[in-house]
Write an enzyme that holds these catalytic residues in place. Structure first.
Site: not given
Length: 256
Positions: A6-8, A10, A12, A109, A132
């Site tokens: 899950d790449v966010g 702020t 990963i 997301d 974030t």
């Protein structure tokens, strides 16, 4: 085993499933510019710390809101595991109806949160994802993803206070015992945390008022730990919700 990534904006965040059980979790800081080799080395090293190897992983799911990282990460996944990841994006099967004028604009997301919550509860619910940005996501009892409200996240809310003022310091996110603060640090903490509790409760109440009936409220996201225990409007907190949403989507789409 299945690796979900899950790449966010702020962090990963990664999880490893053995069948239905989440057996490992790890995260590292999101950096906009990275080579596939750097990412592969980082994932390899963390798997090693968790006593796992590349041979243990036979499937990968990627959910990302940072497009600049996607190609490098996909190449790193292929290099490490010799598989094509399932990418959460428009066109995959979700089991949801999406009530949006432009479904392709819905972030990955948001999809994984709503899918996980609806598949678990099979009832109307509001998911509040404290990341974030803070997302308020409503899915009805028929599995229709109807509404999304997006607010600046708790850290953005806090950072703006000391970044846009000359004399106020950076402070730790912490709820003071009383809102009636007597020094600068506690004054800021009171305003930030109590203020964000008020923002959260106000949005939940307004959604409930406009929808016209009650529903379950589920919190997720790393920053949810600061708010969940401070309000009686949130029923549950599940920091791993996105992982389970990605696992469900893998099972639903793995034949494609």
């Amino acid at each position: 085993m299945l690796l979900v990534i899950d790449v966010g904006n702020t962090n990963i965040s990664c999880g490893v499933f053995s069948e239905e059980k989440l057996v490992a979790k790890f995260r590292f800081i999101t950096k906009q510019v990275r080579t596939p080799d750097e990412l592969a080395l980082q994932i390899h090293s963390i798997l090693e710390v968790k006593h796992l190897t590349e041979k243990d992983i036979d499937g990968v799911v990627l959910s990302s809101v940072v497009p600049n990282l996607n190609n490098a990460l996909i190449n790193a996944i292929k290099q490490l595991f010799d598989v094509d990841p399932l990418i959460i994006a428009a066109g995959i099967k979700t089991g949801l109806k999406i009530n949006n004028s432009d479904p392709k604009s819905i972030g990955a997301d948001l999809i994984v949160d709503v899918v996980a919550a609806y598949q678990h509860y099979k009832e109307a619910c509001l998911i509040v994802d404290f990341g974030t940005a803070t997302k308020f996501l409503y899915v009805d009892e028929q599995g229709e993803f109807k509404y999304a409200i997006i607010s600046p996240g708790l850290e953005i809310y806090a950072d703006s206070l000391w970044q846009m003022t000359a004399q106020l310091p950076a402070v730790q996110l912490s709820k003071p015992e009383s809102i009636l603060a007597k020094d600068t640090v506690h004054s800021m903490q009171a305003g930030i945390v109590y203020g964000y509790i008020g923002l959260t409760e106000g949005i939940i109440k307004q959604i409930r008022k406009e929808i016209g009936h009650d529903f379950k409220v589920l919190a997720t996201g790393g920053l949810g730990r600061y708010i969940y225990g401070e309000t009686d409007l949130i029923d549950e907190y599940d920091p791993d919700l996105a992982y389970y949403g990605m696992r469900y989507l893998y099972e639903k789409n793995k034949g494609k």
